[in-house]
Each structure stands twice: as C-alpha cells, then as structure tokens.
Scaffold this motif. Structure first.
Motif, PDB file in Angstrom:
ATOM      1  N   LEU A 132      -5.368   0.067 -17.489  1.00  0.00           N
ATOM      2  CA  LEU A 132      -6.088   0.037 -18.512  1.00  0.00           C
ATOM      3  C   LEU A 132      -6.724  -1.569 -18.691  1.00  0.00           C
ATOM      4  O   LEU A 132      -7.487  -1.858 -19.500  1.00  0.00           O
ATOM      5  CB  LEU A 132      -5.049  -0.082 -19.929  1.00  0.00           C
ATOM      6  CG  LEU A 132      -4.451   1.505 -19.984  1.00  0.00           C
ATOM      7  CD1 LEU A 132      -3.334   1.442 -20.897  1.00  0.00           C
ATOM      8  CD2 LEU A 132      -5.605   2.341 -20.510  1.00  0.00           C
ATOM      9  N   ALA A 133      -6.231  -2.311 -17.641  1.00  0.00           N
ATOM     10  CA  ALA A 133      -6.765  -3.691 -17.797  1.00  0.00           C
ATOM     11  C   ALA A 133      -6.460  -4.265 -18.794  1.00  0.00           C
ATOM     12  O   ALA A 133      -7.213  -5.390 -19.483  1.00  0.00           O
ATOM     13  CB  ALA A 133      -8.434  -3.874 -17.619  1.00  0.00           C
ATOM     14  N   LEU A 134      -5.281  -4.060 -19.155  1.00  0.00           N
ATOM     15  CA  LEU A 134      -4.548  -4.699 -20.612  1.00  0.00           C
ATOM     16  C   LEU A 134      -3.793  -5.642 -20.095  1.00  0.00           C
ATOM     17  O   LEU A 134      -3.098  -5.683 -19.181  1.00  0.00           O
ATOM     18  CB  LEU A 134      -3.914  -3.426 -21.142  1.00  0.00           C
ATOM     19  CG  LEU A 134      -3.294  -3.682 -22.642  1.00  0.00           C
ATOM     20  CD1 LEU A 134      -4.258  -4.199 -23.273  1.00  0.00           C
ATOM     21  CD2 LEU A 134      -2.537  -2.519 -22.950  1.00  0.00           C
ATOM     22  N   ARG A 135      -3.598  -6.688 -21.022  1.00  0.00           N
ATOM     23  CA  ARG A 135      -2.870  -8.160 -20.716  1.00  0.00           C
ATOM     24  C   ARG A 135      -3.659  -9.220 -19.833  1.00  0.00           C
ATOM     25  O   ARG A 135      -4.460  -8.679 -18.926  1.00  0.00           O
ATOM     26  CB  ARG A 135      -1.310  -7.860 -20.237  1.00  0.00           C
ATOM     27  CG  ARG A 135      -0.560  -6.677 -21.317  1.00  0.00           C
ATOM     28  CD  ARG A 135       0.802  -6.602 -20.936  1.00  0.00           C
ATOM     29  NE  ARG A 135       1.769  -8.013 -20.642  1.00  0.00           N
ATOM     30  CZ  ARG A 135       2.796  -8.295 -19.854  1.00  0.00           C
ATOM     31  NH1 ARG A 135       3.150  -7.273 -19.328  1.00  0.00           N
ATOM     32  NH2 ARG A 135       3.159  -9.527 -20.249  1.00  0.00           N
ATOM     33  N   ALA A 136      -3.287 -10.018 -20.161  1.00  0.00           N
ATOM     34  CA  ALA A 136      -4.035 -11.379 -19.361  1.00  0.00           C
ATOM     35  C   ALA A 136      -4.075 -11.341 -18.272  1.00  0.00           C
ATOM     36  O   ALA A 136      -5.227 -11.536 -17.148  1.00  0.00           O
ATOM     37  CB  ALA A 136      -3.530 -12.733 -19.868  1.00  0.00           C
ATOM     38  N   GLN A 137      -3.171 -10.828 -17.494  1.00  0.00           N
ATOM     39  CA  GLN A 137      -2.787 -10.737 -15.986  1.00  0.00           C
ATOM     40  C   GLN A 137      -3.776  -9.864 -15.469  1.00  0.00           C
ATOM     41  O   GLN A 137      -4.040  -9.690 -14.035  1.00  0.00           O
ATOM     42  CB  GLN A 137      -1.510 -10.926 -15.516  1.00  0.00           C
ATOM     43  CG  GLN A 137      -0.684  -9.566 -15.881  1.00  0.00           C
ATOM     44  CD  GLN A 137       0.263  -9.860 -17.023  1.00  0.00           C
ATOM     45  OE1 GLN A 137      -0.308 -10.476 -18.031  1.00  0.00           O
ATOM     46  NE2 GLN A 137       1.501  -9.489 -16.918  1.00  0.00           N
ATOM     47  N   ASN A 138      -4.368  -8.782 -16.050  1.00  0.00           N
ATOM     48  CA  ASN A 138      -5.156  -7.612 -15.601  1.00  0.00           C
ATOM     49  C   ASN A 138      -6.409  -7.726 -16.050  1.00  0.00           C
ATOM     50  O   ASN A 138      -7.043  -6.699 -15.691  1.00  0.00           O
ATOM     51  CB  ASN A 138      -4.277  -6.317 -16.119  1.00  0.00           C
ATOM     52  CG  ASN A 138      -2.764  -6.143 -15.570  1.00  0.00           C
ATOM     53  OD1 ASN A 138      -2.621  -6.644 -14.361  1.00  0.00           O
ATOM     54  ND2 ASN A 138      -1.892  -5.550 -16.304  1.00  0.00           N
ATOM     55  N   ILE A 139      -7.012  -8.693 -16.714  1.00  0.00           N
ATOM     56  CA  ILE A 139      -8.544  -8.741 -17.053  1.00  0.00           C
ATOM     57  C   ILE A 139      -9.143  -8.633 -15.676  1.00  0.00           C
ATOM     58  O   ILE A 139      -8.661  -9.370 -15.013  1.00  0.00           O
ATOM     59  CB  ILE A 139      -8.785  -9.863 -17.956  1.00  0.00           C
ATOM     60  CG1 ILE A 139      -7.604 -10.081 -19.070  1.00  0.00           C
ATOM     61  CG2 ILE A 139     -10.111  -9.914 -18.272  1.00  0.00           C
ATOM     62  CD1 ILE A 139      -7.910 -11.358 -19.782  1.00  0.00           C
ATOM     63  N   HIS A 140     -10.182  -7.993 -15.542  1.00  0.00           N
ATOM     64  CA  HIS A 140     -11.141  -8.073 -14.603  1.00  0.00           C
ATOM     65  C   HIS A 140     -11.677  -9.293 -14.366  1.00  0.00           C
ATOM     66  O   HIS A 140     -12.765  -9.563 -15.391  1.00  0.00           O
ATOM     67  CB  HIS A 140     -11.976  -6.767 -14.545  1.00  0.00           C
ATOM     68  CG  HIS A 140     -11.437  -5.640 -14.298  1.00  0.00           C
ATOM     69  ND1 HIS A 140     -10.442  -5.226 -13.328  1.00  0.00           N
ATOM     70  CD2 HIS A 140     -11.616  -4.255 -14.905  1.00  0.00           C
ATOM     71  CE1 HIS A 140      -9.880  -4.281 -13.207  1.00  0.00           C
ATOM     72  NE2 HIS A 140     -10.602  -3.387 -14.190  1.00  0.00           N
TER      73      HIS A 140
END
Lengths: 264, 305
Positions: A132-140
């Motif tokens: 889901l690109a959710l949470r800061a560590q997963n932002i594209h």
C-alpha cells in the motif's frame, strides 16, 4: 496548540449511517470508509505553533460481530505537497567535514503524518504496508537520476527518511485513531510548526482482521493567512521596494529605540 | 509565545528572538560591531534556513548600528568624514564581492568557503587583538604610561594624498583608507556581515584611530554596507524575513543603548581584549562545526515542486 475544527454536521450524518449499518446483520456488501473535513482550507496565522487536526470518519456496512471483537482498524495519513528534495552528504576531507556528495529526489511528500488505531504490527503485516506504500519507510522515493549506483540510492533514500523523521515532518501516532462507536471514528493528526504550505491529502485506510479493505481520501489546503500571505507575495513580486522598506523599517526602529531606551 | 515567519515559513518563539536580539545588540553597542557575525550563526543554530539567516541578519544589523551610531554622533565620537571615505572604498569592494559570491555558489562550495573565511579571519583578528590588548593592560598595571595610540608612525603614514580627519585627530593618506574600505566591503558581501569585527582592529592598528572614535565610525559605515546587502539579497533571492528582522531589531536597539554606555566606561585596551575573546569564541565554535563529526552527515534541502 489550536484545534482545527472539523465536521459537527457530518457527524450527525454519519450517526445515521451507523444505525443503518447495524440494522443489516446479514450483510453481503463489503464495508467502506468515509472521512469528512469541515473545511477544505486551514489558514496559518501569526500565532501558529503547530496544531492538532481532527478528522471524523465512519465505516459503512460494518459487520457488528467483527466490530465487537475489535477486528476493524483504521490508519489515517495526512500527506503534504510533493517537493524536490536534495540530500547532501558530508565526508571528511583534510580533517574538515565537507558536503561532497548529493542526490536529488522528486515528488517527495514534504510531510507525512500517520495516525492509527493500534501499534502497526498489530494491524497488518509489513508486506501489506509495503504493497500500500503506507508508513514513512514505504513511501516511493524516486531519485532524479535513476541510473545511479543502487547501493548509494539506497543509502540516500534511507538518509532522506531518517532526516524527515528527525525534523518531525514524518511522524506516526499510535492510538491517534479512536473508535467513538462501532463504526464512527476520530483521527487526531499533528501538524508540525514547520508544516509545509500547499495542498495536503488526507487518506484513510480500513483493515478488517489484518486485511486491507478500502481506502478513501480528501484534499486539504494549508495556506498562510492574510497578512503573512501578503508579506510573502510582496517580497516576491516587489522585491526591490520590499528591500528598501526593510531598510527604512530598520532605521526607524533604530531611531525610535534610541528615543525609548536612551541611556546617556 | 509562538510567531509564524512569513518568509522563513516556520513558527518560532518570540521571546527567544527578542532575547537573542538584545544580547547581540548589547555587544554591538559596546564594541561597535554590527553583530552580523553573531546573529547569523545564532539564527542558523535556531533552525532558520541559512539563506534567510544571512539576509535577515544584515537587515537587523542596520537597526542596531543606526541606533548605536546616533549615540556616538551625539557624543562626538563619530568621524563622518572618515566614515564616508571608508564607505566609498566599501561600495567598490562589495560590488566585486557579489560577483565572487555568485561564482563560488556555481562551484557548489560556498558554505565551505564562507566557514573557512570566518574561521581564518575571526581567528587571526581575535588572536592578534588579544595579544596586543593583554600587553597594553600589563603595561598599564605596571605603572608605565599607557600610550594613547599604540606604536607611532609606520609606512602607511608616509603615503601621499594626505587628508585631515579632525575628529580622529588624524592626518593620513586616503589610499589606505579607501583600501581598507574596499577590502572590508569585499569580505562583507561574501561572508554576509557588516564587517565591523575586521574594521575595528584595522582602524585601530593600521590607521591609529583612537579606540573611542573607531566604534562610532565603524557603526556609521556598517549601516550602509548592511543596507546595500539587504537590498541585494531581497531583490536577488527574496530571503529577507521582515517579521524575523523586526523582532531581532526591537531586542537589538534596546541592548545597543545599554551596551554603548558600558563600552564608554571601559578602558580602550579592556574593550579590545573583550572583543578579541568574543571573536575568538565565535571562530572556535565555527571551527568545531568544521572539524568535528556532525550529528548526521546528511542534510536536506527541500525545494520547489
């Protein structure tokens, strides 16, 4: 701290939703999620020192059994406007710490504030956050120059997230979303004193027993209030006059200050 | 008490800024320095973006120097003629400095050069002044008559085109006066300061201007250099935050009046020793940042869309 006021009217509308939802016990239609903002614009006034933004929302077609067992989780994200960010790295040259390397990233959210019902690992697993690109560590994060060395792209990407978190522009608040009733919830998000101005996007994610169900979003403008905005525009449009006026203001202050505080 | 800065786009504490302005203003009135070399590092330390700190620092310096110069003018310790000659040189120097500034920025190492210039100049000026003033204090203690002007005549006093500066009780060639003005204007525009901390010792040691006149004359000259810098930054970069500058000014002008009064009570060599210590302290602080591993080796520059 100022409370940004949101949605007293919507709240009533949502309560009626709730009743309807609980009435349909054997419900085959999937759950959905709604959020409401009472205003589409927040003005930053001169006394702004950060604020708490409250967003109300409701689940539609919630299964009362799952609700009672606490199977529903909500994550609300307020994503700032996208900017170009340059990450610089210092290394030691002749004993001095000097900027020697840098990498530019495009379309980086200038702020990213997350509120959630429970600790992240209790809501769903990390693969799901990644998808889901959710949470800061997963932002594209995309570097401008994509042909760079993968190891250094990884290093600078990690540094970008770390710096954003340490300046509180990226933040996470466990317990920031609370259910007020079985299907009505309230999310509290912190706007940092250095919150970027521009168009933000509030996004709400619904999970049922650890499985992502639905997402919804709403836009929110954060703008400088009247005087602050006018000073900013004047400084940019009439920069010479602005500069001369700043000089005159300084001289006037110096002269008045001497009259008021004279000590000789 | 928070206040939102329209240009810097951050919220800051008003009381902290007033106190910061007051403390720097006090030192500025006491030593005849604009305080730019103190206020800019302090603002950066307080998370104000460096470009805004440099430009706004220049703006605030105008207020405290103007206020201080007025005090000295009334007391007759301001040599207007000498100040104008220094300024004539200064305008030429600043204009050249702005080109060099743009060139260094294109090379991408402006921050480093500025830091190095600070460390080298503050260190050298502070060190030399400290040695000289401690010697003068010792001489005064041991009962020897303190010389009104350290040293007597050097090669500077043998140059042609002499001009009389009555307030400074000086009869000296205009060549070194214009030269000092130009050199300081040049450094000032690169380092984003008024240049008082170089001007004061240069006038004392090179031209033999009496210490009490140096302070007022230096402040007079700084007003114009800082005004020039403010307007250039405002038109070129739009980085002057007038709200931030105003808060610093209010604290600064109050502090400057008290500082000027304390400065008058101190003896010349004591004043010079204290200024030397202050200048050395700032140099050490900047050297520390340059040589000690920073908390994070990474930094972010958040730009436009």
């Amino acid at each position: 701290m100022r409370q940004a006021r949101v949605a007293p009217l919507l709240l009533l509308a949502m309560l009626s939703f709730t009743e309807r939802a609980t009435a349909q016990l054997t419900d085959s239609t999937p759950e959905s999620i709604e959020i409401g903002l009472s205003t589409d614009t927040i003005y930053i006034t001169s006394d702004f020192a950060g604020a708490n933004l409250t967003i109300f929302g409701a689940l539609d077609n919630a299964d009362p059994l799952i609700s009672r067992q606490g199977g529903y989780d909500v994550i609300v994200v307020l994503e700032g406007p996208r900017r170009t960010v340059v990450v610089r790295k210092k290394t030691r040259v002749l004993g001095m710490w000097i900027n020697t390397d840098s990498m530019a990233f495009q379309d980086v959210p200038a702020s990213y504030s997350v509120a959630m019902t429970r600790p992240p690992q209790d809501i769903t697993h990390s693969e799901s956050y990644e998808r889901l690109a959710l949470r800061a560590q997963n932002i594209h994060l995309r570097p401008m120059d994509t042909d760079g060395n993968p190891a250094s792209i990884e290093e600078f990407t990690a540094a970008l997230r770390e710096r954003m978190q340490s300046s509180e522009l990226y933040s996470e608040l466990v317990g920031g979303v609370q259910f007020l009733s079985r299907s009505l919830f309230r999310a509290t998000l912190h706007l940092a004193p250095n919150v970027p101005v521009g168009t933000h996007r509030a996004r709400a994610f619904l999970f049922r027993n650890g499985i992502f169900v639905k997402e919804t979003s709403a836009a929110l403008n954060i703008r400088k209030a009247g005087v602050e905005q006018r000073i900013y525009e004047f400084a940019h449009q009439e920069s010479l006059i602005y500069g001369v006026l700043s000089v005159l203001l300084a001289m006037l202050t110096g002269w008045l200050g001497r009259l008021v505080f004279r000590r000789d | 008490m928070g206040i939102y800065l329209p240009i810097a786009e951050i919220s800051v504490n008003m009381v902290v800024l007033l106190a910061m302005g007051g403390a720097v203003g006090f030192l500025s009135g006491m030593f005849g320095v604009g305080g730019g070399f103190l206020i800019t590092p302090l603002l950066i330390f307080y998370n104000v973006p460096p470009a805004i700190a440099v430009a706004t620092g220049a703006n605030q310096v105008i207020a405290s120097s103007f206020s201080g110069a007025l005090a000295h003018f009334r007391r007759g310790s301001l040599d207007v003629k000498l100040g104008l000659m220094l300024l004539a040189g200064g305008v030429v120097g600043s204009s050249a400095g702005i080109y060099v500034f743009a060139f260094l920025r294109r090379l991408g190492q402006l921050d480093l050069i500025v830091s190095l210039l600070y460390v080298v100049f503050l260190g050298a000026v502070g060190g030399l002044m400290l040695v000289e003033s401690v010697r003068a204090i010792r001489r005064a203690r041991s009962g020897q008559p303190a010389t009104a002007r350290p040293g007597q005549h050097n090669w500077i006093h043998r140059l042609p085109l002499k001009m009389r500066f009555r307030t400074s009780k000086l009869f000296v060639s205009v060549i070194p006066v214009l030269g000092i003005g130009a050199m300081i204007g040049f450094l000032a525009s690169i380092m984003g300061v008024g240049g008082g901390f170089i001007m004061v010792p240069a006038l004392i040691y090179l031209l033999r201007v009496p210490t009490n006149v140096v302070v007022g004359t230096s402040l007079f000259q700084i007003i114009f250099v800082a005004a020039f810098t403010t307007i250039v930054h405002s038109t070129a970069n739009q980085t002057v935050d007038v709200v931030l500058a105003f808060l610093l000014m209010v604290g600064g002008v109050a502090g400057a009046q008290y500082g000027a009064r304390v400065g008058q009570k101190l003896r010349g060599e004591q004043l010079r020793a204290l200024l030397a210590l202050l200048v050395l302290a700032v140099a050490l602080r900047l050297a520390y940042d340059l040589f000690v591993r920073p908390a994070s080796v990474y930094s972010l520059v958040i730009g436009g869309v």
